[in-house]
Design an enzyme around this catalytic site. Sequence first.
Site, PDB file in Angstrom:
ATOM      1  N   HIS A 148      66.602   3.030  71.292  1.00 29.23           N
ATOM      2  CA  HIS A 148      66.094   1.721  71.718  1.00 29.23           C
ATOM      3  C   HIS A 148      64.757   1.468  71.031  1.00 29.23           C
ATOM      4  O   HIS A 148      63.973   2.399  70.830  1.00 29.23           O
ATOM      5  CB  HIS A 148      65.898   1.683  73.238  1.00 29.23           C
ATOM      6  CG  HIS A 148      65.850   0.288  73.778  1.00 29.23           C
ATOM      7  ND1 HIS A 148      64.703  -0.461  73.754  1.00 29.23           N
ATOM      8  CD2 HIS A 148      66.804  -0.495  74.320  1.00 29.23           C
ATOM      9  CE1 HIS A 148      64.961  -1.656  74.287  1.00 29.23           C
ATOM     10  NE2 HIS A 148      66.232  -1.703  74.622  1.00 29.23           N
ATOM     11  N   ASP A 150      73.769   0.183  77.151  1.00 36.97           N
ATOM     12  CA  ASP A 150      75.166   0.019  76.723  1.00 36.97           C
ATOM     13  C   ASP A 150      76.000   1.286  76.849  1.00 36.97           C
ATOM     14  O   ASP A 150      77.205   1.260  76.605  1.00 36.97           O
ATOM     15  CB  ASP A 150      75.192  -0.463  75.268  1.00 36.97           C
ATOM     16  CG  ASP A 150      74.763  -1.917  75.176  1.00 36.97           C
ATOM     17  OD1 ASP A 150      73.883  -2.216  74.362  1.00 36.97           O
ATOM     18  OD2 ASP A 150      75.278  -2.724  75.961  1.00 36.97           O
TER      19      ASP A 150
END
Length: 379
Positions: A262, A316
């Site tokens: 991320h 996700d």
Amino acid sequence: MSVDELYRPGLEGIPAAKSSISFIDGKQGILEYRGIRIEELAEKSSFLETAYLLIWGELPSNQELKDFEHDIRYHRRIKYRIRDMMKCFPESGHPMDSLQASAAALGLFYSKRALDDPIYIRNAVVRLLAKIPTMVAAFQLMRKGNDPVQPCDDLDYAANFLYMLSEREPDELAARVFDVCLTLHAEHSMNASTFSAMVTASTLTDPYAVIASAVGTLGGPLHGGANEEVIEMLETIGSPENAAAYVDDCVVKKKKIMGFGHRVYKVKDPRATILQELAEQLFDKFGGDRYYDIAVELERHVENRLGGKGIYANVDFYSGLVYRKLGIPTDLFTPLFAIARVAGWLAHWKEQLEENRIFRPTQIYVGERERVYTHLFER
Ligand code: SDX
């Protein structure tokens, strides 16, 4: 500072706006919507209450929430012309492309713009939050050759969406889990699709074009499209025993492992932690999923190999396992992300309008200068 010193690929670390909508501490793994921790909202709030908080900045009163829920409930239907347009879409088309087209088409029916009118803003918010789920569900039914299911006015937001996919009232736990998933995916500061929404909003175009821009951005595998890729990855890995070798192979080939890493979080995404708990709740009630065992083993190996670089599971990674257990087809996972993120996109659209300046960055020109035109017969 010179433009060369200012330049950051992907605008990494460059503030593009001042915002009070959400706060992220990537080192501590903290996410707050309007200052309230995501864990509290996931446990105590609902998606629509959270959407109201994100867009208008405060939790609604009992009456404000009732009015908001009422208005959304009675704006869920879409014009028959939009349904007829969607009937022409190829069954093989990706649901995100269908959603982008139908979201933009909404603008044809609500073309009057009054961006300085709070009533216009509220009407656009209600229409988009209410109609986006209906359009996602309608394409799903139509690409199977069936008529779309009309919204059920007796059901709340999450339950109605699951109903429109199956024409059956969903289990109470399934509806509650899906509502929490929507809250978890609703907003995340300056992510790519929100930035895309803001750039589009800054030209003062209509909110339907803003949402269509954001949907197009979310669909990429490096952003919202990763949830679909994670399931395909787990399928490829095939068993927990293969997880270690898969990670080693990706590291050697410098291949990105879907659902991990991320730009901001350098610890496990707090949303991934909650989604993992939600998946386990569903497994306890409806039975397990062999992909979950692979996922847990894969996460362990990725943490061992890449945790030192701050690469951990993101939102996700586990979301697809929740959606699978809810019986949702894999290529609808990203549209589900879009249904939720409409709240965040609209919050930033409204905030952008309050102090707007059109986005127009500069560049570092690296091409040639003052070249002479050569005629075709000379080339
Ligand atoms: C979302 O921004 C948001 O907030 C997004 C989001 C939201 O709510 O809106 O949180 C939703 O988009 C989550 C991310 C979903 N995408 C994926 O899961 C795809 C896989 N992840 C990567 O593509 C990546 O981690 C990004 C795109 C998410 C972030 O990439 P960055 O910040 O640009 O990092 P990078 O590509 O510069 O990588 C830095 C290093 C590199 O290694 P080195 O070259 O320094 O040796 O970390 C490595 C990368 O190779 N790396 C990974 C990795 N992600 C980064 N290595 C293996 N697997 C990964 N997933």
